[in-house]
Scaffold this motif. Structure first.
Motif, PDB file in Angstrom:
ATOM      1  N   PRO A  10       0.835  -1.198   0.000  1.00  0.00           N
ATOM      2  CA  PRO A  10       0.000   0.000   0.000  1.00  0.00           C
ATOM      3  C   PRO A  10       0.874   1.253   0.000  1.00  0.00           C
ATOM      4  O   PRO A  10       1.953   1.267   0.582  1.00  0.00           O
ATOM      5  CB  PRO A  10      -0.797  -0.119   1.298  1.00  0.00           C
ATOM      6  N   ILE A  11       0.415   2.267  -0.682  1.00  0.00           N
ATOM      7  CA  ILE A  11       1.119   3.548  -0.703  1.00  0.00           C
ATOM      8  C   ILE A  11       0.140   4.602  -0.190  1.00  0.00           C
ATOM      9  O   ILE A  11      -0.615   5.185  -0.965  1.00  0.00           O
ATOM     10  CB  ILE A  11       1.620   3.899  -2.117  1.00  0.00           C
ATOM     11  N   PRO A  12       0.122   4.812   1.129  1.00  0.00           N
ATOM     12  CA  PRO A  12      -0.847   5.755   1.675  1.00  0.00           C
ATOM     13  C   PRO A  12      -0.425   7.201   1.428  1.00  0.00           C
ATOM     14  O   PRO A  12       0.755   7.527   1.428  1.00  0.00           O
ATOM     15  CB  PRO A  12      -0.845   5.435   3.169  1.00  0.00           C
ATOM     16  N   GLY A  13      -1.410   8.039   1.213  1.00  0.00           N
ATOM     17  CA  GLY A  13      -1.151   9.468   1.154  1.00  0.00           C
ATOM     18  C   GLY A  13      -1.363  10.051   2.539  1.00  0.00           C
ATOM     19  O   GLY A  13      -2.079   9.491   3.364  1.00  0.00           O
ATOM     20  N   THR A  14      -0.746  11.163   2.829  1.00  0.00           N
ATOM     21  CA  THR A  14      -0.927  11.774   4.134  1.00  0.00           C
ATOM     22  C   THR A  14      -0.733  13.271   4.036  1.00  0.00           C
ATOM     23  O   THR A  14      -0.013  13.758   3.166  1.00  0.00           O
ATOM     24  CB  THR A  14       0.031  11.156   5.174  1.00  0.00           C
ATOM     25  N   LYS A  15      -1.406  13.980   4.916  1.00  0.00           N
ATOM     26  CA  LYS A  15      -1.312  15.440   4.925  1.00  0.00           C
ATOM     27  C   LYS A  15      -0.622  15.972   6.173  1.00  0.00           C
ATOM     28  O   LYS A  15      -0.130  17.084   6.168  1.00  0.00           O
ATOM     29  CB  LYS A  15      -2.707  16.054   4.843  1.00  0.00           C
ATOM     30  N   THR A  16      -0.632  15.183   7.245  1.00  0.00           N
ATOM     31  CA  THR A  16      -0.066  15.672   8.502  1.00  0.00           C
ATOM     32  C   THR A  16       0.792  14.574   9.137  1.00  0.00           C
ATOM     33  O   THR A  16       0.634  13.387   8.835  1.00  0.00           O
ATOM     34  CB  THR A  16      -1.172  16.053   9.501  1.00  0.00           C
ATOM     35  N   PRO A  17       1.680  14.967  10.046  1.00  0.00           N
ATOM     36  CA  PRO A  17       2.462  13.951  10.769  1.00  0.00           C
ATOM     37  C   PRO A  17       1.586  12.971  11.550  1.00  0.00           C
ATOM     38  O   PRO A  17       1.920  11.804  11.679  1.00  0.00           O
ATOM     39  CB  PRO A  17       3.339  14.778  11.710  1.00  0.00           C
ATOM     40  N   LYS A  18       0.442  13.445  12.071  1.00  0.00           N
ATOM     41  CA  LYS A  18      -0.461  12.546  12.802  1.00  0.00           C
ATOM     42  C   LYS A  18      -0.984  11.450  11.877  1.00  0.00           C
ATOM     43  O   LYS A  18      -1.033  10.282  12.251  1.00  0.00           O
ATOM     44  CB  LYS A  18      -1.630  13.313  13.397  1.00  0.00           C
ATOM     45  N   TYR A  19      -1.372  11.823  10.667  1.00  0.00           N
ATOM     46  CA  TYR A  19      -1.859  10.821   9.716  1.00  0.00           C
ATOM     47  C   TYR A  19      -0.750   9.852   9.339  1.00  0.00           C
ATOM     48  O   TYR A  19      -1.000   8.662   9.151  1.00  0.00           O
ATOM     49  CB  TYR A  19      -2.411  11.479   8.459  1.00  0.00           C
ATOM     50  N   LEU A  20       0.457  10.337   9.232  1.00  0.00           N
ATOM     51  CA  LEU A  20       1.588   9.466   8.929  1.00  0.00           C
ATOM     52  C   LEU A  20       1.780   8.444  10.047  1.00  0.00           C
ATOM     53  O   LEU A  20       1.983   7.256   9.788  1.00  0.00           O
ATOM     54  CB  LEU A  20       2.858  10.295   8.736  1.00  0.00           C
ATOM     55  N   ALA A  21       1.682   8.884  11.296  1.00  0.00           N
ATOM     56  CA  ALA A  21       1.810   7.965  12.436  1.00  0.00           C
ATOM     57  C   ALA A  21       0.671   6.942  12.429  1.00  0.00           C
ATOM     58  O   ALA A  21       0.897   5.756  12.701  1.00  0.00           O
ATOM     59  CB  ALA A  21       1.816   8.745  13.747  1.00  0.00           C
ATOM     60  N   ASP A  22      -0.546   7.389  12.107  1.00  0.00           N
ATOM     61  CA  ASP A  22      -1.678   6.457  12.026  1.00  0.00           C
ATOM     62  C   ASP A  22      -1.439   5.411  10.937  1.00  0.00           C
ATOM     63  O   ASP A  22      -1.695   4.215  11.136  1.00  0.00           O
ATOM     64  CB  ASP A  22      -2.979   7.205  11.728  1.00  0.00           C
ATOM     65  N   ASN A  23      -0.973   5.852   9.783  1.00  0.00           N
ATOM     66  CA  ASN A  23      -0.708   4.928   8.683  1.00  0.00           C
ATOM     67  C   ASN A  23       0.374   3.917   9.054  1.00  0.00           C
ATOM     68  O   ASN A  23       0.256   2.730   8.756  1.00  0.00           O
ATOM     69  CB  ASN A  23      -0.303   5.690   7.426  1.00  0.00           C
ATOM     70  N   ALA A  24       1.433   4.382   9.705  1.00  0.00           N
ATOM     71  CA  ALA A  24       2.517   3.480  10.108  1.00  0.00           C
ATOM     72  C   ALA A  24       2.026   2.473  11.145  1.00  0.00           C
ATOM     73  O   ALA A  24       2.411   1.303  11.118  1.00  0.00           O
ATOM     74  CB  ALA A  24       3.695   4.280  10.658  1.00  0.00           C
ATOM     75  N   GLY A  25       1.164   2.902  12.053  1.00  0.00           N
ATOM     76  CA  GLY A  25       0.625   2.006  13.081  1.00  0.00           C
ATOM     77  C   GLY A  25      -0.251   0.911  12.509  1.00  0.00           C
ATOM     78  O   GLY A  25      -0.399  -0.156  13.108  1.00  0.00           O
ATOM     79  N   ALA A  26      -0.814   1.143  11.336  1.00  0.00           N
ATOM     80  CA  ALA A  26      -1.669   0.132  10.713  1.00  0.00           C
ATOM     81  C   ALA A  26      -0.891  -1.126  10.347  1.00  0.00           C
ATOM     82  O   ALA A  26      -1.477  -2.198  10.212  1.00  0.00           O
ATOM     83  CB  ALA A  26      -2.344   0.708   9.476  1.00  0.00           C
ATOM     84  N   ALA A  27       0.421  -1.018  10.211  1.00  0.00           N
ATOM     85  CA  ALA A  27       1.233  -2.187   9.881  1.00  0.00           C
ATOM     86  C   ALA A  27       1.213  -3.221  11.008  1.00  0.00           C
ATOM     87  O   ALA A  27       1.508  -4.392  10.784  1.00  0.00           O
ATOM     88  CB  ALA A  27       2.660  -1.771   9.572  1.00  0.00           C
ATOM     89  N   ASP A  28       0.848  -2.783  12.222  1.00  0.00           N
ATOM     90  CA  ASP A  28       0.808  -3.697  13.364  1.00  0.00           C
ATOM     91  C   ASP A  28      -0.527  -4.443  13.495  1.00  0.00           C
ATOM     92  O   ASP A  28      -0.659  -5.320  14.331  1.00  0.00           O
ATOM     93  CB  ASP A  28       1.069  -2.927  14.662  1.00  0.00           C
ATOM     94  N   VAL A  29      -1.501  -4.087  12.671  1.00  0.00           N
ATOM     95  CA  VAL A  29      -2.816  -4.738  12.721  1.00  0.00           C
ATOM     96  C   VAL A  29      -2.727  -6.086  12.017  1.00  0.00           C
ATOM     97  O   VAL A  29      -2.202  -6.182  10.911  1.00  0.00           O
ATOM     98  CB  VAL A  29      -3.892  -3.861  12.043  1.00  0.00           C
TER      99      VAL A  29
END
Length: 50
Positions: A10-29
């Motif tokens: 997956p190649i997520p797009g992001t607008k803020t550092p918070k969204y980037l952290a959320d996207n990175a955390g999804a790898a642990d699901v």
């Protein structure tokens, strides 16, 4: 998407550092086989993308 195989990336797009952290955390699901089967059973969307 990560559960679909080694060559699906997956190649997520992001607008803020918070969204980037959320996207990175999804790898642990981790989804169970039952979770994946339930997702696969959903109907395909109707209409175009936009």
């Amino acid at each position: 998407m990560l559960a679909r195989g080694e060559y699906v990336i997956p190649i997520p797009g992001t607008k803020t550092p918070k969204y980037l952290a959320d996207n990175a955390g999804a790898a642990d699901v981790e989804l169970s086989p039952a979770d994946l089967a339930e997702l696969d059973a959903l109907p395909t969307p109707d209409g175009g993308r936009y």
